[in-house]
Every structure is written in C-alpha cells, then in structure tokens.
Design a protein around this motif. Structure first.
Motif, PDB file in Angstrom:
ATOM      1  N   ARG A 106      -5.011   1.743   5.588  1.00 35.52           N
ATOM      2  CA  ARG A 106      -5.570   2.759   4.687  1.00 35.52           C
ATOM      3  C   ARG A 106      -5.220   2.571   3.215  1.00 35.52           C
ATOM      4  O   ARG A 106      -5.835   3.189   2.352  1.00 35.52           O
ATOM      5  CB  ARG A 106      -5.172   4.162   5.144  1.00 35.52           C
ATOM      6  CG  ARG A 106      -3.679   4.472   5.085  1.00 35.52           C
ATOM      7  CD  ARG A 106      -3.413   5.808   5.787  1.00 35.52           C
ATOM      8  NE  ARG A 106      -2.000   6.151   5.839  1.00 35.52           N
ATOM      9  CZ  ARG A 106      -1.161   5.712   6.771  1.00 35.52           C
ATOM     10  NH1 ARG A 106      -1.576   4.885   7.705  1.00 35.52           N
ATOM     11  NH2 ARG A 106       0.103   6.093   6.770  1.00 35.52           N
ATOM     12  N   TYR A 107      -4.241   1.729   2.888  1.00 35.82           N
ATOM     13  CA  TYR A 107      -3.900   1.501   1.481  1.00 35.82           C
ATOM     14  C   TYR A 107      -4.533   0.222   0.933  1.00 35.82           C
ATOM     15  O   TYR A 107      -4.245  -0.193  -0.187  1.00 35.82           O
ATOM     16  CB  TYR A 107      -2.375   1.450   1.311  1.00 35.82           C
ATOM     17  CG  TYR A 107      -1.712   2.705   1.829  1.00 35.82           C
ATOM     18  CD1 TYR A 107      -1.913   3.927   1.189  1.00 35.82           C
ATOM     19  CD2 TYR A 107      -0.924   2.668   2.979  1.00 35.82           C
ATOM     20  CE1 TYR A 107      -1.335   5.081   1.680  1.00 35.82           C
ATOM     21  CE2 TYR A 107      -0.344   3.820   3.468  1.00 35.82           C
ATOM     22  CZ  TYR A 107      -0.552   5.026   2.819  1.00 35.82           C
ATOM     23  OH  TYR A 107       0.014   6.175   3.316  1.00 35.82           O
ATOM     24  N   THR A 108      -5.398  -0.388   1.758  1.00 33.95           N
ATOM     25  CA  THR A 108      -6.084  -1.608   1.352  1.00 33.95           C
ATOM     26  C   THR A 108      -7.590  -1.363   1.361  1.00 33.95           C
ATOM     27  O   THR A 108      -8.127  -0.823   2.326  1.00 33.95           O
ATOM     28  CB  THR A 108      -5.751  -2.765   2.309  1.00 33.95           C
ATOM     29  OG1 THR A 108      -4.339  -3.010   2.270  1.00 33.95           O
ATOM     30  CG2 THR A 108      -6.493  -4.040   1.915  1.00 33.95           C
ATOM     31  N   SER A 136      -8.308   3.068  -8.638  1.00 37.04           N
ATOM     32  CA  SER A 136      -7.672   2.801  -7.348  1.00 37.04           C
ATOM     33  C   SER A 136      -6.163   3.014  -7.432  1.00 37.04           C
ATOM     34  O   SER A 136      -5.542   3.548  -6.498  1.00 37.04           O
ATOM     35  CB  SER A 136      -7.982   1.368  -6.896  1.00 37.04           C
ATOM     36  OG  SER A 136      -9.370   1.189  -6.696  1.00 37.04           O
ATOM     37  N   GLY A 140      -3.217   5.880  -5.492  1.00 39.16           N
ATOM     38  CA  GLY A 140      -2.169   5.362  -4.629  1.00 39.16           C
ATOM     39  C   GLY A 140      -2.518   4.173  -3.770  1.00 39.16           C
ATOM     40  O   GLY A 140      -1.747   3.821  -2.867  1.00 39.16           O
ATOM     41  N   LEU A 141      -3.653   3.538  -4.018  1.00 36.82           N
ATOM     42  CA  LEU A 141      -4.004   2.355  -3.238  1.00 36.82           C
ATOM     43  C   LEU A 141      -3.086   1.188  -3.599  1.00 36.82           C
ATOM     44  O   LEU A 141      -2.599   1.095  -4.723  1.00 36.82           O
ATOM     45  CB  LEU A 141      -5.464   1.978  -3.489  1.00 36.82           C
ATOM     46  CG  LEU A 141      -6.493   2.980  -2.936  1.00 36.82           C
ATOM     47  CD1 LEU A 141      -7.890   2.660  -3.447  1.00 36.82           C
ATOM     48  CD2 LEU A 141      -6.473   2.993  -1.413  1.00 36.82           C
ATOM     49  N   ARG A 142      -2.872   0.281  -2.635  1.00 39.75           N
ATOM     50  CA  ARG A 142      -1.905  -0.798  -2.821  1.00 39.75           C
ATOM     51  C   ARG A 142      -2.515  -2.189  -2.940  1.00 39.75           C
ATOM     52  O   ARG A 142      -1.975  -3.031  -3.641  1.00 39.75           O
ATOM     53  CB  ARG A 142      -0.907  -0.789  -1.634  1.00 39.75           C
ATOM     54  CG  ARG A 142      -0.028   0.467  -1.546  1.00 39.75           C
ATOM     55  CD  ARG A 142       0.792   0.631  -2.801  1.00 39.75           C
ATOM     56  NE  ARG A 142       1.607   1.817  -2.798  1.00 39.75           N
ATOM     57  CZ  ARG A 142       2.921   1.837  -2.525  1.00 39.75           C
ATOM     58  NH1 ARG A 142       3.531   0.720  -2.201  1.00 39.75           N
ATOM     59  NH2 ARG A 142       3.590   2.968  -2.576  1.00 39.75           N
ATOM     60  N   PRO A 193       0.348   1.343  -7.785  1.00 37.50           N
ATOM     61  CA  PRO A 193      -0.073   2.738  -7.561  1.00 37.50           C
ATOM     62  C   PRO A 193       0.700   3.720  -8.413  1.00 37.50           C
ATOM     63  O   PRO A 193       1.893   3.561  -8.643  1.00 37.50           O
ATOM     64  CB  PRO A 193       0.187   2.943  -6.071  1.00 37.50           C
ATOM     65  CG  PRO A 193       1.211   1.922  -5.713  1.00 37.50           C
ATOM     66  CD  PRO A 193       0.931   0.733  -6.581  1.00 37.50           C
ATOM     67  N   PRO A 197       2.310   7.162  -1.420  1.00 38.86           N
ATOM     68  CA  PRO A 197       1.358   6.890  -0.348  1.00 38.86           C
ATOM     69  C   PRO A 197       0.770   8.121   0.316  1.00 38.86           C
ATOM     70  O   PRO A 197      -0.339   8.088   0.813  1.00 38.86           O
ATOM     71  CB  PRO A 197       2.190   6.075   0.648  1.00 38.86           C
ATOM     72  CG  PRO A 197       3.222   5.412  -0.185  1.00 38.86           C
ATOM     73  CD  PRO A 197       3.561   6.424  -1.259  1.00 38.86           C
ATOM     74  N   LEU A 200      -3.030   9.502   0.409  1.00 34.59           N
ATOM     75  CA  LEU A 200      -4.146   8.996   1.188  1.00 34.59           C
ATOM     76  C   LEU A 200      -4.130   9.474   2.636  1.00 34.59           C
ATOM     77  O   LEU A 200      -4.895   8.988   3.448  1.00 34.59           O
ATOM     78  CB  LEU A 200      -4.161   7.472   1.158  1.00 34.59           C
ATOM     79  CG  LEU A 200      -4.374   6.847  -0.216  1.00 34.59           C
ATOM     80  CD1 LEU A 200      -4.343   5.337  -0.126  1.00 34.59           C
ATOM     81  CD2 LEU A 200      -5.689   7.297  -0.813  1.00 34.59           C
TER      82      LEU A 200
END
Length: 211
Positions: A106-108, A136, A140-142, A193, A197, A200
C-alpha cells in the motif's frame, strides 16, 4: 524601372500591412483533477492508445471507464493531477495507481504522465511529474514505480532518470501491439514521505486485499 525603385514600391504602407499576432506565452495551472476534466483526459490518453506503444492498451477507454478510475483513486486518496491552460483546456495529466492489490504494497504506487500533443516539448511533463512526486510524499507514500515501454518512450525514461528514478529491471517481449513485440523497463524512486504510514490505512478498506 531600376531594381531598387521596384523594391521600394513593393513595400506596402505600414497601415496596410497585415499585423501578425504575437505568440502567446505557454502557461498553465496544475491542480487536482475533477470529473469535468474527464473528456479531455480521455481524449489525451486515447490518442496514445491508437497511435503509439507507450501504452499497451489496444482499445480506447470510454468515458465510463475513466470515471470509474477517477472515483476509485478518489476513494483511495491518491493524487490525480491535471495541467490546465488559461482557457480551461486540459494540457496533460499525472496520477498514481496502486502497484498491487495485496495490502503490504500500500505504500508503493505506479505513476502515469500523459501530455496532449500541443503541450509536448515545453517542460510540462517534468512539471507534472514533480508535482506528482510532491503530492505522493505529502500523503506518506514511500516508493514510486514507473513501467515504461522499451520502444518509443526514450524521452519519458530520460525525464524519470533526471528526477531521481533508477532503473531496477527489464522484461523483454511481454507485450504485442501493432504487429511488434514490446518489452518494459522498470524504474523506481524512493520518496521522502511527509506523514507517518498510518495516513494510508484507509487504502485497506478501499480495494486492497489482505490475502
């Protein structure tokens, strides 16, 4: 009649000359996409479907399909941006989609950037991708992944590399379009980010499975 006299007579008086309108500067605004932008977005994307191998889609997208994609990304809270001319015309768009359905991913996300034909070669692709990276990171996206055709997308590859993407792999002859085999190039960028996390968590209940 002497040549110099003939040349003088050929020149019209200033008030009779056709005035050429000065070229307008290229300007735009980048903002979140809305439902009203979908017709322009659809037209931009379908041009590439019909005329290029930068997308492996072979059939044009309908308005309904784009609306469903827009609503899905809205539900997930993922960035979907458009660059708009002063007239309101959409010049290009950029978005991210889930990289895979399993919840641990979910963070990609995978990014997409497309420009209308009149807006190419003017730096808009870079501006949209930079704005997409920023948006992005804000949520908090990684990891940002780009999957690019190994044919006809050299400018896109160069742009991604300029903005910090690194090639992480290739797959050969995985697509077949316009009577030719096509491969894919995978590029990845690690984001910085701005939020924790937990931002998300809602993605889990909005389409990502927990297999």
């Amino acid at each position: 009649m002497l040549e110099e006299e003939y040349q003088k007579r050929r020149v019209l008086p200033r008030h009779l000359r056709k005035q050429t309108e000065p070229e307008r500067p290229f300007s735009y605004e980048i903002r979140p996409a809305t439902l009203e932008d979908i017709p322009d977005i659809r037209e931009i994307y379908n041009y590439y479907v019909r005329n290029s191998v930068v997308t492996f889609d072979e059939k044009a997208w309908s308005h309904k399909r784009w609306r469903e994609k827009f609503e899905h990304l809205q539900k997930l809270g993922l960035p979907f941006l458009v660059a708009v001319a002063p007239t309101g015309q959409v010049l290009g768009y950029a978005l991210v989609s889930p990289w895979a359905s399993k919840s641990a991913y979910r963070y990609t996300v995978e990014n997409s950037v497309y420009l209308g034909q009149a807006a190419t070669g003017k730096g808009l692709g870079r501006a949209l991708l930079e704005a997409l990276i920023e948006a992005s990171e804000q949520i908090g996206l990684r990891q940002l992944v780009a999957v690019i055709s190994d044919k006809g997308a050299e400018a896109s590859i160069a742009l991604h590399e300029k903005l910090g993407f690194e090639e992480v792999g290739r797959m050969g002859k995985v697509g077949y379009k316009f009577d030719r085999w096509l491969g894919t190039i995978y590029l990845q960028k690690q984001l910085n980010p701005r939020k924790k996390p937990g931002i998300l968590k809602r993605m889990l209940g909005a389409g990502a499975s927990e297999e």
